[in-house]
Design a protein around this motif. Structure first.
Motif, PDB file in Angstrom:
ATOM      1  N   ARG A 115      26.951  38.514  29.885  1.00 31.58           N
ATOM      2  CA  ARG A 115      25.562  38.865  30.252  1.00 31.58           C
ATOM      3  C   ARG A 115      25.435  39.080  31.757  1.00 31.58           C
ATOM      4  O   ARG A 115      24.747  39.994  32.203  1.00 31.58           O
ATOM      5  N   GLN A 116      26.080  38.221  32.543  1.00 35.29           N
ATOM      6  CA  GLN A 116      26.033  38.375  33.997  1.00 35.29           C
ATOM      7  C   GLN A 116      26.667  39.689  34.412  1.00 35.29           C
ATOM      8  O   GLN A 116      26.152  40.387  35.300  1.00 35.29           O
ATOM      9  N   ALA A 117      27.778  40.047  33.783  1.00 31.84           N
ATOM     10  CA  ALA A 117      28.445  41.307  34.106  1.00 31.84           C
ATOM     11  C   ALA A 117      27.564  42.500  33.727  1.00 31.84           C
ATOM     12  O   ALA A 117      27.492  43.487  34.469  1.00 31.84           O
ATOM     13  N   GLU A 118      26.906  42.404  32.574  1.00 31.77           N
ATOM     14  CA  GLU A 118      26.008  43.483  32.161  1.00 31.77           C
ATOM     15  C   GLU A 118      24.847  43.630  33.139  1.00 31.77           C
ATOM     16  O   GLU A 118      24.458  44.747  33.498  1.00 31.77           O
ATOM     17  N   ASN A 119      24.280  42.506  33.566  1.00 33.32           N
ATOM     18  CA  ASN A 119      23.179  42.557  34.529  1.00 33.32           C
ATOM     19  C   ASN A 119      23.647  43.127  35.867  1.00 33.32           C
ATOM     20  O   ASN A 119      22.920  43.921  36.496  1.00 33.32           O
TER      21      ASN A 119
ATOM     22  N   ILE B  88      32.902  29.760  24.018  1.00 30.57           N
ATOM     23  CA  ILE B  88      32.229  30.988  23.595  1.00 30.57           C
ATOM     24  C   ILE B  88      30.905  31.155  24.333  1.00 30.57           C
ATOM     25  O   ILE B  88      30.565  32.255  24.784  1.00 30.57           O
ATOM     26  N   VAL B  89      30.158  30.066  24.495  1.00 29.58           N
ATOM     27  CA  VAL B  89      28.895  30.121  25.239  1.00 29.58           C
ATOM     28  C   VAL B  89      29.156  30.558  26.676  1.00 29.58           C
ATOM     29  O   VAL B  89      28.451  31.426  27.218  1.00 29.58           O
ATOM     30  N   ASP B  90      30.182  29.994  27.308  1.00 26.82           N
ATOM     31  CA  ASP B  90      30.522  30.366  28.685  1.00 26.82           C
ATOM     32  C   ASP B  90      30.917  31.832  28.777  1.00 26.82           C
ATOM     33  O   ASP B  90      30.513  32.538  29.705  1.00 26.82           O
ATOM     34  N   GLU B  91      31.703  32.289  27.812  1.00 24.52           N
ATOM     35  CA  GLU B  91      32.143  33.684  27.816  1.00 24.52           C
ATOM     36  C   GLU B  91      30.963  34.634  27.631  1.00 24.52           C
ATOM     37  O   GLU B  91      30.861  35.657  28.312  1.00 24.52           O
ATOM     38  N   MET B  92      30.050  34.283  26.730  1.00 28.91           N
ATOM     39  CA  MET B  92      28.862  35.115  26.526  1.00 28.91           C
ATOM     40  C   MET B  92      28.000  35.154  27.788  1.00 28.91           C
ATOM     41  O   MET B  92      27.443  36.195  28.143  1.00 28.91           O
TER      42      MET B  92
END
Length: 98
Positions: free
Chosen positions: A85-89, A77-81
């Motif tokens: 975040r990287q995709a949003e940035n 879950i941490v990796d997916e989050m």
């Protein structure tokens, strides 16, 4: 086998099944049941020490597996989050230059 040890064995098997199916709600309920079983087993420990010890050691093994699997799930879950975040940035940067 005493009734108390039989209960802990049944609870352990149910906990293993819930773990295998990743049914976290059932794991939570069974964890509470395990606590009650352990209290009952400890009360009986003096009369049947060897059987109690074996039963509790098997239950401990299931809890080790449970902790390992839950930790792996948490890390996933941490990796997916982090990826989200990287995709949003990246999307924000893209929109700045488009």
């Amino acid at each position: 086998m005493s009734e108390v040890i039989e209960r802990i064995e049944q609870t352990r098997e149910a906990l293993m099944a819930a773990l295998a199916s990743r049914d976290w709600d059932a794991v939570g309920e069974l964890d509470l049941e395990c606590r009650v079983c352990v209290e009952d087993v400890l009360a009986e420990a003096s009369s049947n020490e060897a059987a109690v010890r074996g039963s509790l050691e098997q239950l401990l093994g299931v809890y080790r597996q449970l902790i390992e699997v839950a930790s792996g799930e948490r890390q996933s879950i941490v990796d997916e989050m982090s990826q989200i975040r990287q995709a949003e940035n990246a999307a924000k940067v893209y929109h700045l230059f488009s």
